[in-house]
Scaffold this active site. Structure first.
Site: not given
Length: 503
Positions: A85, A141
């Protein structure tokens, strides 16, 4: 859910710290400007989506709205994200390989303090300079421990969602801690993750000034674990999918598809669709290992459904590997670019990368070029999208770390594992996209060329922030084995400090 603790061999860490941090300066190509006003730009990013898990790719999972974008737009069949990610999102937000920011290794854990360096110019910052309104909903993130890393401080006028990695889809908490906010104000509210960010996206479009172009970054958590969906969505698959985990996974993807449909419908109703570029992609491939995915249904739930064997629900089709891997199953992601009237339906097999989205968007928006000290690795894809021309990439770095890396040039892909005894793999992706046949021995000159390119990139990488943070977790009872704020002596070795005494 407990956070996995990884033990990293000291040899890997030493190899990392011997790497220099020189910056490369690839040339950014100029994109042809499009007629008319600056386009609105909508980037929809799925999370951990299996390459084969969309309807237009042959899946039994229902995705009619995404399928329509694919059928009416440009399908990028050789497009690459990153293995996990955080690196993929760094590439998307900066147009630069994540190794330039020290974000090349794994993801930012809740315990970590680092984030996307604040001296990096982001896509929303660049588009704001060109007069755009900038909105984000969903998963960030790229840093949470300090507000300077938050999306609203990195160029977004408006942010609604979570800053860490995964959260519970209904409580929006991670390990009991709420991670859900609107512009810095934490909100404890009810609702399913996808429904909430869909509602927010629709409201933003409904209230958008038609005379001002906008960027909407719709960063879905789905179908990332934990696998959770409303029962009504799961019931759509009650008669067709027996495995309860895959049934939930399918429901999550269909829930995402529903929100894609809502976004497109709202653009249509406001008369904005004809001047809106939509990009749909995923950060990485679907997980094929429990090490990088959790939240599957319990053995009791599986048994109640008549399913005996535990399995992960994502499918990458014929592609080898999955999330976390440098092989195509980990990094090749289904990607669509759709702009009615400007882009005709076509399939592009040219190797491309997540870093290409930013320079393409900036060229279409007429945004100022990146500073010379932060050159973009991506290239403007407009000619490729509009006419099918080859990109101007000389090569594409999939990713590089101190202990492994992969690079693509044309049809060739090199995967290099540096840990002893080491491994060198060469694949002809034009005939072997599943990477089943290692042809390194038959093509030594190609291997030498690609190794030279990969090592050149490795010499440019910054030390991995993840590995610098890990001393706090390594060693007996978590004791620090070495100083992460190392310096390099004349011999090219980091100064180490002895392990702390046992308590």
């Amino acid at each position: 859910m407990p956070i996995p603790r990884f033990r990293v061999p000291t040899g890997i860490l030493l190899a990392l710290f011997a790497v220099t941090s020189a910056q490369a300066a690839p040339t950014q190509t100029d994109a042809p400007s499009t007629a008319g006003s600056k386009p609105n730009i909508v980037v929809i990013l799925a999370d951990d989506l299996g390459n084969a898990d969309l309807g237009y790719r042959g899946s039994d999972i229902q995705t009619p709205n995404i399928d329509a974008l694919a059928q009416e737009g440009v399908r990028l069949e050789n497009f690459h994200g990153e293995p996990v990610c955080t690196p993929a999102r760094a590439a998307l937000m900066t147009g630069r390989y994540p190794m330039r920011q020290g974000l090349q290794t794994l993801v930012i854990f809740p315990n970590h303090r680092y984030g996307l360096p604040t001296d990096e110019r982001t896509l929303p910052q660049a588009l704001k300079d060109a007069g755009y309104a900038t909105y984000m909903v969903g998963k960030w993130h790229l840093g949470h421990a300090d507000q300077k890393f938050w999306p609203q401080n990195r160029g977004f006028d408006h942010f609604y969602g979570n800053t860490v990695g995964e959260v519970d889809y209904f409580t929006h908490k991670r390990s009991g801690i709420l991670d859900w906010q609107r512009n810095g104000e934490f909100i404890d509210e009810e609702g399913y993750y996808l429904d909430l960010i869909g509602d927010e996206a629709v409201k933003l479009i409904e209230h958008q000034d038609k005379d001002q172009p906008f960027l909407l970054y719709f960063a879905s958590l789905a179908p990332h674990a934990p696998y959770q969906a409303p029962k009504a969505m799961e019931d759509r698959y009650a008669a067709t999918i027996a495995d309860p985990t895959r049934r939930t996974y399918a429901a999550m993807i269909t829930s995402l598809d529903d929100q894609v449909g809502r976004i497109v419908d709202t653009l249509d109703k406001r008369g904005l669709r004809e001047n809106t570029l939509i990009v749909f992609s995923s950060d990485n491939g679907g997980p094929r290992s429990a090490v990088v995915a959790s939240g599957a249904h319990s053995p009791e739930e599986r048994a109640a459904s008549g399913v005996k064997q535990e399995s992960l629900p994502a499918s990458n089709g014929e592609l080898r590997g999955g999330k976390g891997s440098l092989h195509e199953g980990g990094v090749r992601v289904p990607t669509i670019v759709n702009w009615p009237g400007k882009l005709q339906p076509r399939v592009v097999d040219e190797p491309l990368h997540m870093v290409d989205i930013m320079p393409t968007a900036l060229a279409l928006a007429g945004a100022p070029a990146n500073p010379t000290d932060k050159p973009l690795d991506g290239v403007d894809l407009w000619a490729t999208l509009a006419t099918g021309q080859g990109s101007t990439h000389d090569d594409i770095l999939v990713n590089v770390e101190a202990f492994r890396g992969a690079v693509i040039k044309g049809k060739w892909k090199l995967v290099k594992i540096a840990l002893l005894p080491g491994k060198t793999e060469l694949f002809d992706l034009s005939t072997d996209p599943g990477e089943k046949n290692n042809v390194a021995e038959q093509n030594p000159e190609v291997v030498r060329d690609l190794e030279r390119r990969l090592i050149a990139y490795a010499r440019q990488q910054k030390p991995s922030e993840w590995m610098k943070a890990q001393p706090d977790y390594l060693g007996a009872q978590g004791q620090t084995l070495f100083d992460p704020d190392f310096d390099i002596d004349d011999g090219g070795m980091p100064h180490l400090k002895p392990a702390l005494p046992q308590p």
